[in-house]
Design an enzyme around this catalytic site. Structure first.
Site, PDB file in Angstrom:
ATOM      1  N   GLY A  99       1.760   3.202   2.260  1.00  0.00           N
ATOM      2  CA  GLY A  99       2.718   3.261   3.371  1.00  0.00           C
ATOM      3  C   GLY A  99       4.042   2.616   2.972  1.00  0.00           C
ATOM      4  O   GLY A  99       5.120   3.167   3.213  1.00  0.00           O
ATOM      5  N   HIS A 100       3.952   1.445   2.343  1.00  0.00           N
ATOM      6  CA  HIS A 100       5.166   0.779   1.860  1.00  0.00           C
ATOM      7  C   HIS A 100       5.888   1.661   0.823  1.00  0.00           C
ATOM      8  O   HIS A 100       7.114   1.788   0.853  1.00  0.00           O
ATOM      9  CB  HIS A 100       4.825  -0.573   1.214  1.00  0.00           C
ATOM     10  CG  HIS A 100       4.213  -1.572   2.146  1.00  0.00           C
ATOM     11  ND1 HIS A 100       2.929  -2.045   1.996  1.00  0.00           N
ATOM     12  CD2 HIS A 100       4.709  -2.200   3.244  1.00  0.00           C
ATOM     13  CE1 HIS A 100       2.668  -2.931   2.954  1.00  0.00           C
ATOM     14  NE2 HIS A 100       3.716  -3.038   3.724  1.00  0.00           N
ATOM     15  N   GLN A 145       6.967 -15.271  12.512  1.00  0.00           N
ATOM     16  CA  GLN A 145       6.540 -14.149  13.348  1.00  0.00           C
ATOM     17  C   GLN A 145       5.048 -14.183  13.640  1.00  0.00           C
ATOM     18  O   GLN A 145       4.517 -13.274  14.287  1.00  0.00           O
ATOM     19  CB  GLN A 145       6.958 -12.813  12.738  1.00  0.00           C
ATOM     20  CG  GLN A 145       6.202 -12.388  11.503  1.00  0.00           C
ATOM     21  CD  GLN A 145       6.824 -11.148  10.879  1.00  0.00           C
ATOM     22  OE1 GLN A 145       7.928 -11.173  10.332  1.00  0.00           O
ATOM     23  NE2 GLN A 145       6.132 -10.021  10.982  1.00  0.00           N
ATOM     24  N   GLY A 187       8.966   1.241   9.164  1.00  0.00           N
ATOM     25  CA  GLY A 187       7.952   2.241   9.472  1.00  0.00           C
ATOM     26  C   GLY A 187       7.757   2.429  10.971  1.00  0.00           C
ATOM     27  O   GLY A 187       7.836   1.469  11.743  1.00  0.00           O
ATOM     28  N   HIS A 204       0.856  -1.184   0.000  1.00  0.00           N
ATOM     29  CA  HIS A 204       0.000   0.000   0.000  1.00  0.00           C
ATOM     30  C   HIS A 204       0.897   1.241   0.000  1.00  0.00           C
ATOM     31  O   HIS A 204       2.133   1.119  -0.037  1.00  0.00           O
ATOM     32  CB  HIS A 204      -0.950  -0.026   1.199  1.00  0.00           C
ATOM     33  CG  HIS A 204      -0.285  -0.264   2.522  1.00  0.00           C
ATOM     34  ND1 HIS A 204       0.646   0.604   3.069  1.00  0.00           N
ATOM     35  CD2 HIS A 204      -0.383  -1.297   3.407  1.00  0.00           C
ATOM     36  CE1 HIS A 204       1.044   0.149   4.236  1.00  0.00           C
ATOM     37  NE2 HIS A 204       0.461  -1.023   4.466  1.00  0.00           N
TER      38      HIS A 204
HETATM   39  P1  AMP Z   1       4.543  -5.075   6.669  1.00  0.00           P
HETATM   40  O1  AMP Z   1       4.406  -5.402   5.224  1.00  0.00           O
HETATM   41  O2  AMP Z   1       3.254  -4.798   7.353  1.00  0.00           O
HETATM   42  O3  AMP Z   1       5.446  -6.022   7.409  1.00  0.00           O
HETATM   43  O4  AMP Z   1       5.310  -3.680   6.708  1.00  0.00           O
HETATM   44  C1  AMP Z   1       6.530  -3.510   6.057  1.00  0.00           C
HETATM   45  C2  AMP Z   1       7.128  -2.182   6.461  1.00  0.00           C
HETATM   46  O5  AMP Z   1       6.221  -1.130   6.136  1.00  0.00           O
HETATM   47  C3  AMP Z   1       7.364  -2.090   7.989  1.00  0.00           C
HETATM   48  O6  AMP Z   1       8.585  -1.403   8.211  1.00  0.00           O
HETATM   49  C4  AMP Z   1       6.180  -1.280   8.452  1.00  0.00           C
HETATM   50  O7  AMP Z   1       6.434  -0.575   9.647  1.00  0.00           O
HETATM   51  C5  AMP Z   1       5.989  -0.336   7.284  1.00  0.00           C
HETATM   52  N1  AMP Z   1       4.627   0.191   7.256  1.00  0.00           N
HETATM   53  C6  AMP Z   1       3.462  -0.513   7.368  1.00  0.00           C
HETATM   54  N2  AMP Z   1       2.413   0.323   7.345  1.00  0.00           N
HETATM   55  C7  AMP Z   1       2.905   1.577   7.235  1.00  0.00           C
HETATM   56  C8  AMP Z   1       2.339   2.882   7.182  1.00  0.00           C
HETATM   57  N3  AMP Z   1       1.019   3.069   7.241  1.00  0.00           N
HETATM   58  N4  AMP Z   1       3.161   3.948   7.063  1.00  0.00           N
HETATM   59  C9  AMP Z   1       4.511   3.778   7.009  1.00  0.00           C
HETATM   60  N5  AMP Z   1       5.108   2.577   7.057  1.00  0.00           N
HETATM   61  C10 AMP Z   1       4.334   1.494   7.168  1.00  0.00           C
END
Ligand code: AMP
Length: 255
Positions: free
Chosen positions: A33-34, A58, A143, A31
């Site tokens: 955020g990524h 995990q 993040g 998304h």
């Molecule tokens: P995930 O795919 O959920 O393991 O997240 C991968 C990376 O994206 C991790 O470093 C998360 O902290 C970061 N992340 C997830 N959601 C967000 C967000 N809304 N804003 C910024 N970084 C994010």
């Protein structure tokens, strides 16, 4: 953009990468955020590599590993033009021969997420350590959305002597303040509206309008099952179930 499907493909390519490498580890279901992590690390490095790996170690036995959203083609389309390399390891690439040795970070893993998700941070520290050893980045970015995870990874990086600069990025949010997350897809339309109360209540504590206790009561009244809402590391951090979906968020204690 070069897509690497195995550790052997990664190894063959890694030697040919010139200059510095920035790593963006993810579990996919990408998304904005990524994508914000990629944009933030880009000016620091010559090459950007995104990893997509839903890490089984995990997830707890009753957690959402099997139903975690997997959408590889859509993810690759989003990364086109953003990342230089995408590493898509199989479980065997990260855990050859079912290797079970783990990295345990003590202290900070015993509270908050660590308390409610036993073993979770062992899985996180272990997979990130292995990804670091395989991809050999100069920089990596995580993040603030997963704030305790960021703390754990910084500690793991120091303890394992990885010569890697850890960067962080602020939490990207939806228009109503809900932190953007792959897990938001689990929410029903009604739950999705209610979910905005998490950020609103955190902001009301931050501004002094509400106490932590009042915010917990507000969330419970709206249907949340709050696991914790507390302050640590000068931040307000919360984890709560809404129906079957577990949501986490955090903001600075002071704006
Ligand atoms: P995930 O795919 O959920 O393991 O997240 C991968 C990376 O994206 C991790 O470093 C998360 O902290 C970061 N992340 C997830 N959601 C967000 C967000 N809304 N804003 C910024 N970084 C994010």
């Amino acid at each position: 953009m070069k897509v690497l499907h195995s550790f052997s493909e990664l190894s063959a390519t890694r030697n040919q990468i010139n200059g510095t490498l920035g790593l963006v580890p993810t579990m996919g279901a990408l998304h904005d955020g990524h994508l914000s992590l990629i944009k933030k690390i880009r000016p620091h490095v010559d090459n950007v590599m995104v990893t997509i790996f839903v890490n089984p170690t995990q997830f707890g036995p009753n957690e959402d590993f099997s139903k975690y959203p997997r959408q590889q083609q859509a993810d690759l389309a989003k990364l086109e033009g953003q990342a230089d390399y995408v590493y898509l390891p199989q479980v065997d690439d990260i855990y050859p021969d079912g290797s079970k040795s783990t990295i345990h970070i003590s202290g900070i893993t015993e509270i908050l997420e660590g308390k409610f998700r036993p073993g979770h941070f062992d899985g996180v520290a272990t997979v990130v350590d292995r990804l670091f050893r395989q991809t050999k980045p100069s920089h990596a970015i995580f993040g603030e959305k997963d704030y305790q995870q960021l703390m754990v990874i910084k500690q793991m990086t120091a303890e394992q002597n990885h010569p890697i600069e850890i960067l962080s990025a602020p939490t990207l949010r939806e228009v109503d303040g809900l932190a953007t997350s792959s897990r938001n897809a689990y929410l029903s339309a009604e739950e999705r509206k209610t979910a905005a109360l998490i950020y609103r209540n955190l902001k009301d504590i931050q501004s002094g309008q509400n106490s932590i206790d009042t915010a917990i009561t507000n969330l419970e009244t709206a249907g949340f099952d709050v696991q914790y809402l507390t302050s640590e590391w000068n931040r307000l951090l919360v984890a709560a179930y809404l129906g079957k979906t577990r949501l986490i968020d955090n903001i600075p204690l002071k704006d």
